[in-house]
Design a protein around this motif. Structure first.
Motif, PDB file in Angstrom:
ATOM      1  N   SER A   1     -31.269 -54.310 -25.130  1.00 38.19           N
ATOM      2  CA  SER A   1     -30.752 -55.442 -25.893  1.00 38.19           C
ATOM      3  C   SER A   1     -29.262 -55.594 -25.627  1.00 38.19           C
ATOM      4  O   SER A   1     -28.599 -54.652 -25.162  1.00 38.19           O
ATOM      5  N   VAL A   2     -28.747 -56.779 -25.942  1.00 35.29           N
ATOM      6  CA  VAL A   2     -27.311 -57.017 -25.793  1.00 35.29           C
ATOM      7  C   VAL A   2     -26.537 -56.080 -26.713  1.00 35.29           C
ATOM      8  O   VAL A   2     -25.463 -55.584 -26.350  1.00 35.29           O
ATOM      9  N   GLU A   3     -27.089 -55.811 -27.890  1.00 39.68           N
ATOM     10  CA  GLU A   3     -26.430 -54.921 -28.834  1.00 39.68           C
ATOM     11  C   GLU A   3     -26.282 -53.510 -28.263  1.00 39.68           C
ATOM     12  O   GLU A   3     -25.241 -52.868 -28.428  1.00 39.68           O
ATOM     13  N   GLU A   4     -27.320 -53.041 -27.585  1.00 38.82           N
ATOM     14  CA  GLU A   4     -27.246 -51.712 -26.962  1.00 38.82           C
ATOM     15  C   GLU A   4     -26.197 -51.691 -25.858  1.00 38.82           C
ATOM     16  O   GLU A   4     -25.461 -50.709 -25.707  1.00 38.82           O
ATOM     17  N   VAL A   5     -26.134 -52.772 -25.083  1.00 35.83           N
ATOM     18  CA  VAL A   5     -25.127 -52.861 -24.030  1.00 35.83           C
ATOM     19  C   VAL A   5     -23.727 -52.808 -24.638  1.00 35.83           C
ATOM     20  O   VAL A   5     -22.850 -52.069 -24.167  1.00 35.83           O
ATOM     21  N   ASP A   6     -23.506 -53.592 -25.701  1.00 36.42           N
ATOM     22  CA  ASP A   6     -22.193 -53.626 -26.342  1.00 36.42           C
ATOM     23  C   ASP A   6     -21.808 -52.261 -26.922  1.00 36.42           C
ATOM     24  O   ASP A   6     -20.653 -51.817 -26.803  1.00 36.42           O
ATOM     25  N   THR A   7     -22.772 -51.596 -27.542  1.00 35.17           N
ATOM     26  CA  THR A   7     -22.498 -50.282 -28.131  1.00 35.17           C
ATOM     27  C   THR A   7     -22.132 -49.269 -27.053  1.00 35.17           C
ATOM     28  O   THR A   7     -21.188 -48.479 -27.211  1.00 35.17           O
ATOM     29  N   LEU A   8     -22.880 -49.282 -25.955  1.00 36.98           N
ATOM     30  CA  LEU A   8     -22.583 -48.360 -24.856  1.00 36.98           C
ATOM     31  C   LEU A   8     -21.218 -48.660 -24.257  1.00 36.98           C
ATOM     32  O   LEU A   8     -20.440 -47.739 -23.975  1.00 36.98           O
ATOM     33  N   TYR A   9     -20.914 -49.930 -24.072  1.00 37.75           N
ATOM     34  CA  TYR A   9     -19.619 -50.314 -23.506  1.00 37.75           C
ATOM     35  C   TYR A   9     -18.468 -49.808 -24.378  1.00 37.75           C
ATOM     36  O   TYR A   9     -17.485 -49.255 -23.873  1.00 37.75           O
ATOM     37  N   GLU A  10     -18.600 -49.985 -25.691  1.00 36.98           N
ATOM     38  CA  GLU A  10     -17.554 -49.533 -26.604  1.00 36.98           C
ATOM     39  C   GLU A  10     -17.374 -48.016 -26.549  1.00 36.98           C
ATOM     40  O   GLU A  10     -16.240 -47.511 -26.558  1.00 36.98           O
ATOM     41  N   SER A  11     -18.484 -47.292 -26.448  1.00 35.96           N
ATOM     42  CA  SER A  11     -18.379 -45.828 -26.384  1.00 35.96           C
ATOM     43  C   SER A  11     -17.739 -45.373 -25.080  1.00 35.96           C
ATOM     44  O   SER A  11     -16.967 -44.408 -25.053  1.00 35.96           O
ATOM     45  N   VAL A  12     -18.041 -46.071 -23.991  1.00 35.36           N
ATOM     46  CA  VAL A  12     -17.447 -45.743 -22.690  1.00 35.36           C
ATOM     47  C   VAL A  12     -15.947 -46.009 -22.706  1.00 35.36           C
ATOM     48  O   VAL A  12     -15.153 -45.206 -22.204  1.00 35.36           O
TER      49      VAL A  12
ATOM     50  N   TYR B   1     -35.310 -54.870 -19.017  1.00 35.65           N
ATOM     51  CA  TYR B   1     -34.197 -54.102 -19.565  1.00 35.65           C
ATOM     52  C   TYR B   1     -33.085 -54.090 -18.535  1.00 35.65           C
ATOM     53  O   TYR B   1     -33.195 -54.722 -17.477  1.00 35.65           O
ATOM     54  N   LEU B   2     -32.005 -53.409 -18.826  1.00 27.93           N
ATOM     55  CA  LEU B   2     -30.892 -53.290 -17.899  1.00 27.93           C
ATOM     56  C   LEU B   2     -30.571 -51.830 -17.630  1.00 27.93           C
ATOM     57  O   LEU B   2     -30.610 -50.998 -18.548  1.00 27.93           O
ATOM     58  N   ILE B   3     -30.263 -51.514 -16.387  1.00 22.86           N
ATOM     59  CA  ILE B   3     -29.722 -50.209 -16.038  1.00 22.86           C
ATOM     60  C   ILE B   3     -28.209 -50.315 -16.165  1.00 22.86           C
ATOM     61  O   ILE B   3     -27.584 -51.157 -15.523  1.00 22.86           O
ATOM     62  N   ALA B   4     -27.623 -49.496 -17.016  1.00 22.86           N
ATOM     63  CA  ALA B   4     -26.170 -49.543 -17.244  1.00 22.86           C
ATOM     64  C   ALA B   4     -25.527 -48.298 -16.652  1.00 22.86           C
ATOM     65  O   ALA B   4     -25.650 -47.202 -17.209  1.00 22.86           O
ATOM     66  N   ASP B   5     -24.845 -48.451 -15.520  1.00 25.82           N
ATOM     67  CA  ASP B   5     -24.113 -47.351 -14.893  1.00 25.82           C
ATOM     68  C   ASP B   5     -22.688 -47.309 -15.437  1.00 25.82           C
ATOM     69  O   ASP B   5     -22.035 -48.359 -15.549  1.00 25.82           O
TER      70      ASP B   5
END
Length: 340
Positions: A194-205, A32-36
């Motif tokens: 997932s890449v989708e989760e990363v994209d969703t988080l990025y958009e919300s940020v 998985y990825l840690i997204a700060d």
């Protein structure tokens, strides 16, 4: 700009590389990825250096250095009436001896430094000034911690990002208890699978008007300098570069004889004219150039040559050039020619 500051300690922190979907997807296939969440602040390497005092068998002093990622002091903390906050504070011995300190002989916090809710360019401007600053205005958002022995060695730190975040949480908790006058916090972080989760988080940020994300391989370790294992995910609407020339107002028009921007060599290798600055900045830049011209017996010179700058733009063309580049801010803090 501030006068040149000397390097106090070459901290050489791990810097994220640009987002690479292929590399990120490979990590996601295995774990998985840690997204700060990336704060719009200034990179801070806060070093608490336990140093044995001569003449005292078990005694330690605790000088504290507030350094940029280049290992230089911020000018605001060089003020003779201010000094480095928390340095030689009599609360440190209790911090290390009473609590279960992770690193009894000192540590470095890798963090973002905010001042109130100012944008990055205003934070940088405040840090460049040799003026006192109320400690209650400082916000330290921590995302990494290393023992001072590792910092001084210059080597990679063989602790995974997934473990380090717990070290950060523990140390920040102690700092909040012992030094409440400064706003300490742990970087906002989520695990993405997932890449989708990363994209969703990025958009919300981005909707929250924040800068973006730093993605970390949870099984990767803290490396030194700009290396893979951490990826910066930010909008493609700004770029850094160095000033290589001046842009003058068009003869016959309102800004004739004024500096209206800079020729900038981008990190991508292109040279662009970064203009669209305020009248106040035109006057400031023009006056500085005039002073340099007078000092050089009438020969036109560029006192901003080599200064690091950030510019913004509307679009990046396929050949890498930019549409409507505009000057945003200087990037140097301790030294004009060094990006910090």
């Amino acid at each position: 700009m501030s006068k040149v500051q000397s390097v106090i300690l070459e901290t050489n922190p791990h810097r994220p590389v640009n987002f690479n979907e292929k590399a990120v997807s490979k990590v996601l296939e295995e774990s998985y990825l840690i997204a700060d969440v990336k704060e719009d602040g200034v990179r801070l390497n806060l070093c608490v250096m336990g140093e044995r005092r001569s003449g005292y068998e078990n005694g330690y002093d605790y000088p504290v250095e507030w350094l940029s990622r280049e290992g230089k002091r911020f000018p605001v903390f060089c003020h003779q009436h201010v000094g480095n906050p928390l340095s030689f504070d009599n609360r440190w011995p209790d911090f290390f001896e009473t609590d279960e300190a992770l690193f009894p002989e000192g540590f470095m916090l890798d963090a973002e430094l905010r001042i109130d809710d100012l944008p990055c360019k205003d934070i940088a401007g405040t840090l460049r000034r040799h003026q006192a600053i109320d400690l209650s205005r400082l916000k330290v958002i921590v995302f990494g911690i290393l023992p001072m022995s590792v910092v001084r060695s210059g080597q990679d730190y063989d602790v995974t990002h997934s473990v380090m975040k717990y070290h950060v949480e523990y140390q920040v908790k102690l700092l909040k208890e012992r030094f409440p006058e400064i706003a300490w916090s742990v970087v906002e972080s989520l695990d993405c699978f997932s890449v989708e989760e990363v994209d969703t988080l990025y958009e919300s940020v981005r909707e929250r008007k924040l800068e973006g994300l730093v993605l970390k391989d949870p099984n990767g370790i803290y490396k030194r300098s700009k290396q893979s294992g951490m990826w910066k995910m930010t909008p493609d609407d700004n770029e850094d570069g160095k000033v290589v020339g001046l842009v003058w107002g068009t003869p016959g028009l309102a800004n004739e004889g004024k500096v209206i921007g800079f020729e900038v060599l981008l990190e991508s290798g292109h040279v662009v004219n970064a203009c669209k600055i305020s009248k106040a900045l035109m006057d400031e830049f023009t006056a500085k150039v005039s002073e340099a011209e007078f000092a050089n017996s009438g020969r036109v010179s560029n006192p901003y040559e080599g200064h690091t700058v950030r510019l913004t733009f509307m679009e990046r063309y396929p050949d890498g050039s930019l549409r409507h580049p505009s000057f945003d801010s200087f990037r140097g803090i301790s030294e004009p020619t060094i990006k910090e």
